[in-house]
Design a protein around this motif. Structure first.
Motif, PDB file in Angstrom:
ATOM      1  N   VAL A 134     -29.798  45.458  21.997  1.00 35.27           N
ATOM      2  CA  VAL A 134     -30.393  44.536  21.232  1.00 35.27           C
ATOM      3  C   VAL A 134     -31.841  44.432  21.584  1.00 35.27           C
ATOM      4  O   VAL A 134     -32.318  44.315  22.488  1.00 35.27           O
ATOM      5  CB  VAL A 134     -29.667  42.965  21.416  1.00 35.27           C
ATOM      6  CG1 VAL A 134     -30.648  42.248  20.447  1.00 35.27           C
ATOM      7  CG2 VAL A 134     -28.375  42.899  20.813  1.00 35.27           C
ATOM      8  N   ARG A 135     -32.709  44.803  20.671  1.00 35.53           N
ATOM      9  CA  ARG A 135     -34.337  44.657  20.713  1.00 35.53           C
ATOM     10  C   ARG A 135     -34.723  43.738  19.450  1.00 35.53           C
ATOM     11  O   ARG A 135     -34.660  44.214  18.551  1.00 35.53           O
ATOM     12  CB  ARG A 135     -34.864  45.876  20.692  1.00 35.53           C
ATOM     13  CG  ARG A 135     -34.132  47.103  21.621  1.00 35.53           C
ATOM     14  CD  ARG A 135     -34.799  48.557  21.313  1.00 35.53           C
ATOM     15  NE  ARG A 135     -33.946  49.453  21.959  1.00 35.53           N
ATOM     16  CZ  ARG A 135     -34.372  50.515  22.387  1.00 35.53           C
ATOM     17  NH1 ARG A 135     -35.499  51.083  22.272  1.00 35.53           N
ATOM     18  NH2 ARG A 135     -33.290  51.405  22.844  1.00 35.53           N
ATOM     19  N   THR A 136     -35.129  42.781  19.930  1.00 35.17           N
ATOM     20  CA  THR A 136     -35.506  41.768  18.741  1.00 35.17           C
ATOM     21  C   THR A 136     -36.704  40.643  19.015  1.00 35.17           C
ATOM     22  O   THR A 136     -36.841  40.488  20.439  1.00 35.17           O
ATOM     23  CB  THR A 136     -34.365  40.680  18.405  1.00 35.17           C
ATOM     24  OG1 THR A 136     -34.613  39.887  17.321  1.00 35.17           O
ATOM     25  CG2 THR A 136     -33.653  40.132  19.546  1.00 35.17           C
ATOM     26  N   SER A 137     -37.410  40.218  18.152  1.00 37.89           N
ATOM     27  CA  SER A 137     -38.515  39.389  18.336  1.00 37.89           C
ATOM     28  C   SER A 137     -37.820  37.792  17.689  1.00 37.89           C
ATOM     29  O   SER A 137     -38.572  36.938  18.026  1.00 37.89           O
ATOM     30  CB  SER A 137     -39.673  39.837  17.497  1.00 37.89           C
ATOM     31  OG  SER A 137     -39.316  39.748  16.352  1.00 37.89           O
ATOM     32  N   HIS A 236     -26.292  39.586   5.493  1.00 43.35           N
ATOM     33  CA  HIS A 236     -26.076  40.841   6.750  1.00 43.35           C
ATOM     34  C   HIS A 236     -25.175  40.036   7.901  1.00 43.35           C
ATOM     35  O   HIS A 236     -25.575  39.053   8.459  1.00 43.35           O
ATOM     36  CB  HIS A 236     -27.166  41.357   7.161  1.00 43.35           C
ATOM     37  CG  HIS A 236     -28.017  42.087   6.194  1.00 43.35           C
ATOM     38  ND1 HIS A 236     -29.342  42.398   6.291  1.00 43.35           N
ATOM     39  CD2 HIS A 236     -27.724  42.403   4.730  1.00 43.35           C
ATOM     40  CE1 HIS A 236     -29.768  43.017   5.146  1.00 43.35           C
ATOM     41  NE2 HIS A 236     -28.697  43.013   4.418  1.00 43.35           N
ATOM     42  N   VAL A 237     -24.124  40.676   8.154  1.00 46.32           N
ATOM     43  CA  VAL A 237     -23.235  40.328   9.275  1.00 46.32           C
ATOM     44  C   VAL A 237     -23.564  41.242  10.489  1.00 46.32           C
ATOM     45  O   VAL A 237     -23.265  42.353  10.337  1.00 46.32           O
ATOM     46  CB  VAL A 237     -21.877  39.913   9.299  1.00 46.32           C
ATOM     47  CG1 VAL A 237     -21.157  39.842  10.509  1.00 46.32           C
ATOM     48  CG2 VAL A 237     -21.359  39.338   7.897  1.00 46.32           C
ATOM     49  N   ARG A 238     -24.224  40.800  11.680  1.00 50.34           N
ATOM     50  CA  ARG A 238     -24.796  41.433  12.726  1.00 50.34           C
ATOM     51  C   ARG A 238     -23.842  41.993  13.897  1.00 50.34           C
ATOM     52  O   ARG A 238     -23.875  42.614  14.692  1.00 50.34           O
ATOM     53  CB  ARG A 238     -26.246  40.961  13.236  1.00 50.34           C
ATOM     54  CG  ARG A 238     -27.087  40.502  11.892  1.00 50.34           C
ATOM     55  CD  ARG A 238     -27.585  41.766  11.335  1.00 50.34           C
ATOM     56  NE  ARG A 238     -27.880  43.077  11.941  1.00 50.34           N
ATOM     57  CZ  ARG A 238     -29.090  43.180  12.257  1.00 50.34           C
ATOM     58  NH1 ARG A 238     -30.321  42.443  11.877  1.00 50.34           N
ATOM     59  NH2 ARG A 238     -29.730  44.288  12.848  1.00 50.34           N
ATOM     60  N   ARG A 272     -27.012  34.793  20.105  1.00 48.75           N
ATOM     61  CA  ARG A 272     -27.187  35.863  19.457  1.00 48.75           C
ATOM     62  C   ARG A 272     -27.208  35.635  17.971  1.00 48.75           C
ATOM     63  O   ARG A 272     -26.488  34.761  17.419  1.00 48.75           O
ATOM     64  CB  ARG A 272     -25.859  36.525  19.596  1.00 48.75           C
ATOM     65  CG  ARG A 272     -25.891  36.963  21.032  1.00 48.75           C
ATOM     66  CD  ARG A 272     -24.374  37.757  21.252  1.00 48.75           C
ATOM     67  NE  ARG A 272     -23.427  37.247  20.698  1.00 48.75           N
ATOM     68  CZ  ARG A 272     -22.318  37.942  20.608  1.00 48.75           C
ATOM     69  NH1 ARG A 272     -21.969  39.123  20.845  1.00 48.75           N
ATOM     70  NH2 ARG A 272     -21.105  37.173  20.126  1.00 48.75           N
ATOM     71  N   LEU A 273     -28.305  36.669  17.014  1.00 48.46           N
ATOM     72  CA  LEU A 273     -28.317  36.239  15.852  1.00 48.46           C
ATOM     73  C   LEU A 273     -27.158  37.096  15.135  1.00 48.46           C
ATOM     74  O   LEU A 273     -27.009  38.294  15.065  1.00 48.46           O
ATOM     75  CB  LEU A 273     -29.840  36.981  15.378  1.00 48.46           C
ATOM     76  CG  LEU A 273     -29.940  37.083  13.789  1.00 48.46           C
ATOM     77  CD1 LEU A 273     -30.060  35.592  13.277  1.00 48.46           C
ATOM     78  CD2 LEU A 273     -31.185  37.912  13.706  1.00 48.46           C
TER      79      LEU A 273
END
Length: 286
Positions: A134-137, A236-238, A272-273
């Motif tokens: 996971v790479r997220t801002s 969107h389901v992540r 978590r998103l």
């Protein structure tokens, strides 16, 4: 038995809850499903769009070879109402990691004519097979503790636009987005809340389709009243959500020509998103 243990003993589980029963579909023929839209998920007289998305999502999950919705886009053509309905699905493509299908929900009008209510296009996969990288801002929304937030049951009287669906949700709204309920809307177009199902059922990919469209509309905080019908919604389901309450944040940045967008994020108890959505909705001006 202690009260807390007794409450835990009657918590609904995934697969055995009111949400599961009310989204159940019965195969009639390959790709064709009969169902009954429950009055328990209505907003005034209309069936909630997130509940409808979950119904169609369940039918597609049965029809397609992959178990989980990754992306689902819905166009709401006419207002659905409680009662019998039929879903017809079609497999568009099947691949190794994703399968794509479309589905439409139909009901009959007062003259006995079949009317299409909603049409969706979706891609399904296996969330359990995704890598952990996971790479997220993105950051979880800042919401006060649940005990400092407010739900429909905390008001002195039913709020305008309240509905049967409120009894089926555990919804605790951030006080900073509750100005509309006090006659003092902030004008910021934001809505934030803790979210769950009232019977204690934990979230799964299918119930996330409900979560993205279950909060009061951001139009209320823009000073508008009345029904805000969805025209189109893409979710969107992540990833599969962890047990525990969800946090939902919805924002609107642009209302023009009687239409607004709502961008939603859903976060689980592990920070978590787990789902995102955007919808276009119509509002009444003046």
């Amino acid at each position: 038995m202690p009260e807390a243990a007794s409450a835990a003993a009657v918590r609904a589980t995934i697969g055995d809850s009111e949400f599961d029963r009310d989204t159940a579909v019965t195969p009639r023929a390959p790709g064709v499903y009969d169902l009954d839209l429950s009055a328990g998920w209505t907003i005034i007289n209309a069936v909630n769009g997130g509940y409808l998305l979950a119904v169609l999502g369940r039918a597609l999950g049965d029809a397609l070879p992959h178990p989980d919705p990754f992306t689902i886009s819905a166009h709401y053509l006419t207002a659905s109402r409680p009662g019998p309905a039929v879903v017809r699905t079609e497999t568009v493509r099947t691949g190794r990691t994703l399968s794509t299908g479309q589905a439409s929900l139909f009901q009959y009008d007062d003259e006995g004519n079949e009317v299409e209510r909603i049409r969706v296009l979706a891609s399904y996969g296996d969330l359990g097979a995704l890598p952990d990288d996971v790479r997220t801002s993105a950051k979880p929304p800042v919401i006060p503790p649940m005990g400092q937030c407010f739900g429909p049951e905390d008001g002195p009287a039913p709020v305008d636009g309240s509905s049967a669906i409120a009894d089926r949700l555990m919804l605790k709204l951030d006080p900073a987005t509750l100005g509309w309920a006090l006659g003092q809307p902030s004008g910021r177009g934001e809505m934030r809340a803790w979210f769950g199902l009232a019977d204690g059922r934990d979230a799964d990919p299918l119930s996330l389709l409900l979560a993205v469209d279950a909060l009061p509309p951001t139009a209320f905080e823009l000073g508008l009243k009345g029904w805000v019908p969805t025209v189109e919604l893409t979710a969107h389901v992540r990833c599969r959500p962890a047990p525990g309450p969800l946090r939902v944040s919805i924002t609107t940045r642009n209302l023009a020509g009687g239409f607004l967008e709502e961008d939603a994020e859903v976060w689980d108890s592990a920070d978590r998103l787990v789902a995102q959505s955007r919808q276009l909705a119509r509002v009444r001006l003046g």
